[in-house]
Design an enzyme around this catalytic site. Structure first.
Site, PDB file in Angstrom:
ATOM      1  N   LYS A  62       1.015   4.436  -2.620  1.00 21.69           N
ATOM      2  CA  LYS A  62       0.622   5.519  -2.666  1.00 21.69           C
ATOM      3  C   LYS A  62       1.830   6.626  -2.608  1.00 21.69           C
ATOM      4  O   LYS A  62       1.632   7.802  -3.148  1.00 21.69           O
ATOM      5  CB  LYS A  62       0.055   5.586  -1.000  1.00 21.69           C
ATOM      6  CG  LYS A  62      -1.229   5.070  -1.099  1.00 21.69           C
ATOM      7  CD  LYS A  62      -2.276   5.600  -2.114  1.00 21.69           C
ATOM      8  CE  LYS A  62      -3.716   5.012  -1.975  1.00 21.69           C
ATOM      9  NZ  LYS A  62      -4.837   5.658  -2.761  1.00 21.69           N
ATOM     10  N   TYR A 100       0.807  -1.225  -0.054  1.00 24.29           N
ATOM     11  CA  TYR A 100      -0.118   0.095   0.036  1.00 24.29           C
ATOM     12  C   TYR A 100       0.703   1.314  -0.070  1.00 24.29           C
ATOM     13  O   TYR A 100       0.607   2.190  -0.769  1.00 24.29           O
ATOM     14  CB  TYR A 100      -0.804   0.125   1.005  1.00 24.29           C
ATOM     15  CG  TYR A 100      -1.685   1.052   1.292  1.00 24.29           C
ATOM     16  CD1 TYR A 100      -3.006   1.191   0.399  1.00 24.29           C
ATOM     17  CD2 TYR A 100      -1.793   2.233   2.249  1.00 24.29           C
ATOM     18  CE1 TYR A 100      -3.951   2.360   0.603  1.00 24.29           C
ATOM     19  CE2 TYR A 100      -2.777   3.052   2.421  1.00 24.29           C
ATOM     20  CZ  TYR A 100      -3.748   3.153   1.187  1.00 24.29           C
ATOM     21  OH  TYR A 100      -4.739   4.015   1.520  1.00 24.29           O
TER      22      TYR A 100
HETATM   23  N1  LIG Z   1     -10.491   6.049   4.388  1.00 28.75           N
HETATM   24  C1  LIG Z   1      -9.262   6.390   4.751  1.00 28.75           C
HETATM   25  O1  LIG Z   1      -8.967   6.437   6.135  1.00 28.75           O
HETATM   26  C2  LIG Z   1      -8.182   6.419   3.791  1.00 28.75           C
HETATM   27  C3  LIG Z   1      -6.940   6.845   4.181  1.00 28.75           C
HETATM   28  C4  LIG Z   1      -6.020   7.069   3.197  1.00 28.75           C
HETATM   29  C5  LIG Z   1      -6.207   6.900   1.823  1.00 28.75           C
HETATM   30  N2  LIG Z   1      -7.579   6.491   1.348  1.00 28.75           N
HETATM   31  C6  LIG Z   1      -7.621   6.176  -0.112  1.00 28.75           C
HETATM   32  O2  LIG Z   1      -8.861   6.870  -0.547  1.00 28.75           O
HETATM   33  C7  LIG Z   1      -9.477   5.997  -1.339  1.00 28.75           C
HETATM   34  C8  LIG Z   1     -10.843   5.576  -1.099  1.00 28.75           C
HETATM   35  O3  LIG Z   1     -10.697   4.872   0.076  1.00 28.75           O
HETATM   36  P1  LIG Z   1     -12.121   4.576   0.915  1.00 28.75           P
HETATM   37  O4  LIG Z   1     -11.601   4.527   2.647  1.00 28.75           O
HETATM   38  O5  LIG Z   1     -13.204   5.435   0.467  1.00 28.75           O
HETATM   39  O6  LIG Z   1     -12.331   3.112   0.615  1.00 28.75           O
HETATM   40  P2  LIG Z   1     -13.811   2.585   0.445  1.00 28.75           P
HETATM   41  O7  LIG Z   1     -13.435   0.903   0.575  1.00 28.75           O
HETATM   42  O8  LIG Z   1     -14.763   2.930   1.346  1.00 28.75           O
HETATM   43  O9  LIG Z   1     -14.288   2.474  -1.014  1.00 28.75           O
HETATM   44  C9  LIG Z   1     -13.492   2.498  -2.208  1.00 28.75           C
HETATM   45  C10 LIG Z   1     -14.392   2.628  -3.431  1.00 28.75           C
HETATM   46  O10 LIG Z   1     -13.510   2.019  -4.469  1.00 28.75           O
HETATM   47  C11 LIG Z   1     -14.151   0.889  -5.137  1.00 28.75           C
HETATM   48  N3  LIG Z   1     -13.376   0.147  -5.834  1.00 28.75           N
HETATM   49  C12 LIG Z   1     -12.530  -0.840  -5.145  1.00 28.75           C
HETATM   50  N4  LIG Z   1     -11.822  -1.350  -5.981  1.00 28.75           N
HETATM   51  C13 LIG Z   1     -11.969  -0.838  -7.107  1.00 28.75           C
HETATM   52  C14 LIG Z   1     -11.566  -1.161  -8.530  1.00 28.75           C
HETATM   53  N5  LIG Z   1     -10.555  -2.060  -8.807  1.00 28.75           N
HETATM   54  N6  LIG Z   1     -11.978  -0.336  -9.448  1.00 28.75           N
HETATM   55  C15 LIG Z   1     -12.802   0.780  -9.279  1.00 28.75           C
HETATM   56  N7  LIG Z   1     -13.390   0.799  -8.070  1.00 28.75           N
HETATM   57  C16 LIG Z   1     -12.942   0.118  -7.170  1.00 28.75           C
HETATM   58  C17 LIG Z   1     -15.266   0.342  -4.085  1.00 28.75           C
HETATM   59  O11 LIG Z   1     -16.172  -0.496  -4.542  1.00 28.75           O
HETATM   60  C18 LIG Z   1     -15.546   1.418  -3.223  1.00 28.75           C
HETATM   61  O12 LIG Z   1     -16.572   2.246  -3.950  1.00 28.75           O
HETATM   62  C19 LIG Z   1      -8.522   4.835  -1.669  1.00 28.75           C
HETATM   63  O13 LIG Z   1      -7.591   5.207  -2.787  1.00 28.75           O
HETATM   64  C20 LIG Z   1      -7.631   4.785  -0.232  1.00 28.75           C
HETATM   65  O14 LIG Z   1      -6.384   4.219  -0.490  1.00 28.75           O
HETATM   66  C21 LIG Z   1      -8.492   6.101   2.553  1.00 28.75           C
END
Ligand SMILES: NC(=O)c1ccc[n+]([C@@H]2O[C@H](COP(=O)([O-])OP(=O)(O)OC[C@H]3O[C@@H](n4cnc5c(N)ncnc54)[C@H](O)[C@@H]3O)[C@@H](O)[C@H]2O)c1
Length: 270
Positions: free
Chosen positions: A175, A171
């Protein structure tokens, strides 16, 4: 390039996305959904592109009704270049142009180094980093052809600017790649009027992360992450904290920003 003077524009004008179109990947749930909501509220026509086709359609309907906006959905697999190209084509055909592309789709990975096999590593990189590269490339191709500029926003992570706890090698690599790509694309696309920005969430509650841990009140308040620290603001982040930053990046408020990644971690890394 003429220097635009927007100092007499109202804040409402600067934040407005009326007449613009946006694609948000991974927007059926979580941060992407929250971002799509803010973009639609600001007046953009939005394509929700997600591997969860059913949830994407529900989200699109919800936002279209709530904001009387042009919000539609499609199935996208961010790990599949052909699927990303099809999504970009669909957005261009449907909206007539492409102004904003948000690379948000991403997956986590929790295997410690010695358990992390090549297949898992490749899969995380394929979705999180290669998907961002292909999305940016396909968006840029269409923005350049139209000659009106555009904005690409990449969702990175605190794990894109520093190491995190055990189990984050894939991961974290993906990133860090997203943050590097954001800088490089800003250099390559600036002359075409295309801005490229990143947002780096610390930890944000979403429909899914809420269930990762057994959140008690103290955890919600300080959000301690082993080896990283705690939020300095007395609360954990929520999806809309990140969504507002994405809206800012996409809007004319950020018209002189490109290449940087905004850290949204409640001061966790401070
Ligand atoms: N939530 C956090 O704390 C956090 C922190 C740092 C970074 N992020 C980043 O933010 C982004 C969103 O994260 P989140 O927490 O909302 O995740 P989440 O799992 O709640 O949502 C992810 C979304 O992406 C979709 N998805 C998964 N695989 C996919 C693919 N191959 N193609 C298209 N869509 C796909 C899922 O169906 C979902 O709707 C990600 O890139 C994650 O790495 C999140």
């Amino acid at each position: 390039m003429p220097v635009p003077d927007v100092s007499d524009h109202s804040i409402d004008q600067l934040i407005s996305l009326k007449g613009r179109s946006a694609v948000v990947t991974g927007a059926a749930w979580g941060l992407g959904k929250a971002a799509a909501r803010r973009l639609a509220e600001a007046g953009a026509a939005v394509l929700i592109a997600d591997i969860d086709e059913e949830a994407a359609a529900v989200t699109a309907r919800e936002l279209a009704e709530r904001f009387s906006a042009d919000v539609t959905s499609t199935r996208l697999d961010a790990g599949d270049a052909a699927s990303i190209i099809a999504t970009a084509d669909l957005a261009e055909n449907r909206f007539g142009k492409l102004d904003i592309w948000v690379n948000n789709a991403g997956i986590p990975s929790f295997s410690p180094l010695l358990d992390l096999d090549v297949e898992e590593f490749d899969n995380v990189l394929a979705i999180n980093l290669r998907g961002t590269f292909v999305g940016a490339k396909e968006a840029a191709r269409r923005m350049i052809a139209r000659g009106q500029g555009g904005v690409i926003v990449n969702v990175a992570s605190l794990a894109g600017v520093r190491g995190i706890s055990e189990g984050q090698a894939a991961y974290c690599s993906s990133k860090h790649g997203v943050v590097g790509l954001t800088k490089q694309l800003a250099i390559e696309l600036g002359a075409q009027g295309i801005r490229v920005l990143g947002v780096a969430p610390g930890f944000s509650l979403t429909e899914k992360t809420m269930f990762i841990a057994d959140w008690d009140e103290e955890t919600i308040k300080n959000c301690p992450i082993p080896g990283i620290g705690t939020s300095r603001l007395g609360r954990v982040g929520v999806a809309d904290d990140i969504a507002r930053a994405i809206l800012f990046c996409a809007s004319d408020m950020a018209m002189f920003m490109t290449g940087s990644t905004l850290l949204l971690d409640g001061g966790m890394a401070a």
